[in-house]
Scaffold this motif. Sequence first.
Motif, PDB file in Angstrom:
ATOM      1  N   SER A  85      -5.487 -16.218 -14.646  1.00  0.00           N
ATOM      2  CA  SER A  85      -4.598 -17.347 -14.942  1.00  0.00           C
ATOM      3  C   SER A  85      -4.933 -18.030 -16.256  1.00  0.00           C
ATOM      4  CB  SER A  85      -4.666 -18.383 -13.809  1.00  0.00           C
ATOM      5  OG  SER A  85      -5.985 -18.878 -13.669  1.00  0.00           O
ATOM      6  N   GLY A  86      -6.116 -17.761 -16.808  1.00  0.00           N
ATOM      7  CA  GLY A  86      -6.506 -18.421 -18.052  1.00  0.00           C
ATOM      8  C   GLY A  86      -7.175 -17.494 -19.028  1.00  0.00           C
ATOM      9  N   HIS A  96       5.352 -18.326 -14.693  1.00  0.00           N
ATOM     10  CA  HIS A  96       6.282 -17.567 -15.535  1.00  0.00           C
ATOM     11  C   HIS A  96       5.678 -16.261 -16.047  1.00  0.00           C
ATOM     12  CE1 HIS A  96       9.024 -20.923 -15.407  1.00  0.00           C
ATOM     13  NE2 HIS A  96       8.096 -21.739 -15.877  1.00  0.00           N
ATOM     14  N   SER A  97       4.604 -15.807 -15.411  1.00  0.00           N
ATOM     15  CA  SER A  97       4.020 -14.518 -15.784  1.00  0.00           C
ATOM     16  C   SER A  97       5.020 -13.402 -15.510  1.00  0.00           C
ATOM     17  CB  SER A  97       2.734 -14.264 -14.986  1.00  0.00           C
ATOM     18  OG  SER A  97       1.742 -15.211 -15.309  1.00  0.00           O
ATOM     19  N   PHE A 134      13.000 -12.417  -9.615  1.00  0.00           N
ATOM     20  CA  PHE A 134      11.646 -12.054  -9.191  1.00  0.00           C
ATOM     21  C   PHE A 134      10.795 -13.301  -8.974  1.00  0.00           C
ATOM     22  CE2 PHE A 134       7.205 -11.114 -10.042  1.00  0.00           C
ATOM     23  CZ  PHE A 134       6.973  -9.994  -9.260  1.00  0.00           C
ATOM     24  N   ASN A 135      10.871 -14.271  -9.905  1.00  0.00           N
ATOM     25  CA  ASN A 135      10.077 -15.493  -9.790  1.00  0.00           C
ATOM     26  C   ASN A 135      10.471 -16.311  -8.556  1.00  0.00           C
ATOM     27  OD1 ASN A 135       8.454 -15.135 -12.050  1.00  0.00           O
ATOM     28  ND2 ASN A 135       9.968 -16.028 -13.434  1.00  0.00           N
ATOM     29  N   ILE A 136      11.762 -16.350  -8.238  1.00  0.00           N
ATOM     30  CA  ILE A 136      12.212 -17.070  -7.045  1.00  0.00           C
ATOM     31  C   ILE A 136      11.648 -16.420  -5.787  1.00  0.00           C
ATOM     32  CG2 ILE A 136      14.231 -17.596  -5.613  1.00  0.00           C
ATOM     33  CD1 ILE A 136      15.827 -17.947  -8.221  1.00  0.00           C
ATOM     34  N   TYR A 164       1.794  -9.296 -12.037  1.00  0.00           N
ATOM     35  CA  TYR A 164       1.490  -9.368 -10.609  1.00  0.00           C
ATOM     36  C   TYR A 164       1.280  -7.962 -10.037  1.00  0.00           C
ATOM     37  CZ  TYR A 164       3.311 -14.125 -11.081  1.00  0.00           C
ATOM     38  OH  TYR A 164       3.524 -15.419 -11.475  1.00  0.00           O
ATOM     39  N   ILE A 165       2.092  -7.030 -10.486  1.00  0.00           N
ATOM     40  CA  ILE A 165       1.982  -5.646 -10.007  1.00  0.00           C
ATOM     41  C   ILE A 165       0.628  -5.072 -10.382  1.00  0.00           C
ATOM     42  CG2 ILE A 165       2.900  -3.301 -10.288  1.00  0.00           C
ATOM     43  CD1 ILE A 165       5.668  -4.573 -10.638  1.00  0.00           C
ATOM     44  N   ALA A 166       0.151  -5.388 -11.600  1.00  0.00           N
ATOM     45  CA  ALA A 166      -1.150  -4.884 -12.055  1.00  0.00           C
ATOM     46  C   ALA A 166      -2.278  -5.400 -11.168  1.00  0.00           C
ATOM     47  CB  ALA A 166      -1.386  -5.292 -13.507  1.00  0.00           C
TER      48      ALA A 166
END
Length: 337
Positions: free
Chosen positions: A24-25, A81-82, A265-267, A87-89
């Motif tokens: 995340s950072g 907003h990634s 996808f984000n929703i 996420y798949i990775a």
Amino acid sequence: MIKLQNKPFLFNAKLTAIWAVSESGIGGLLHALNIPFSGLFLGSFAVLIITYLACISSNKFNVILKATLLVVLIKVTASPHSPPMAYIAVLFQGVLGACIYAALGVNKVSSTIFGAIALLESAFQKILTLTIIFGIGLWDSIKELFNGIQDKLNMDWISDLPWVFLGLYALLYLVIGIFIGLIAIRLPNRVYENAKTINSSEIKFNDNGLSKRKRKKKRIYLIGFLLLFSVLVFVFSGSLNSALYIVLRTIGAIIFFLFIFNPIFNILIQKWAKKKKESQNEPLNNIMELMPSIRRNITAANSLTLKEKNILKRAKLFIINWLSLSLYYHFDDSVQP
């Protein structure tokens, strides 16, 4: 001041928090080290943490899957907003590590297999993304360019260079994956031994030292460069229809991903995260509480590596110091350093 703890405290939780901080950072982490190729570094670091979890856990499969779930939940919360591929990775790395270490145990063979496959997936994910956005036209333009060079120089082998480059690109990720796997298996002992040698007087904390990098501009520049390159190749070769097709297709693909696919996808992932947070509320809160001190340890670990000029040695030393401080040390806010 910081205090060395004889035994690790909340080991699994801290490792999960370290993984979450890196996901995340990553901008602050890479800023401290001044290292390019964030995707390669991020994938390598995930291999190190997942292997570390496997080394210290009896129920490897459940522990790694739980850590993966928590990291994804935190990533959704901290970086909503990634792109979907991010996420798949994470999910791929976590599930792959859980399966390999549960089936083969933790040893040099399993760690190198895990490292190699995890980084190869990262390499081909980038190629797949480029193909989806630009279509076959991108690779056609590259082929067209090298065919033109081949005709002018009358050298038959030049047209094969794009595939050679792709092969070398995949080989690079494969070799680094194997190398990271070998490092990962020795990391827990190295971190423990290093923790006992840290000189607390050399540690400097700086809460404001983690500036976030703006990677959106870099993506825009990359897309613009590749688009311009493809168009120019076809324009100079006289294929105006192909150039126009690439422009329209790329613009259409970008619009689709930015305004249709990514929002949907984000929703969906936000709804999934909301449901999962209810069942994972306590462990999630524990991880979130650990993350500020772990972020602070980034600049502390960096202060211990400033004397090292070699970038690769410095990166390795940085990771070892960061893990040593985060896993084995406790920062006492009541006493000033």
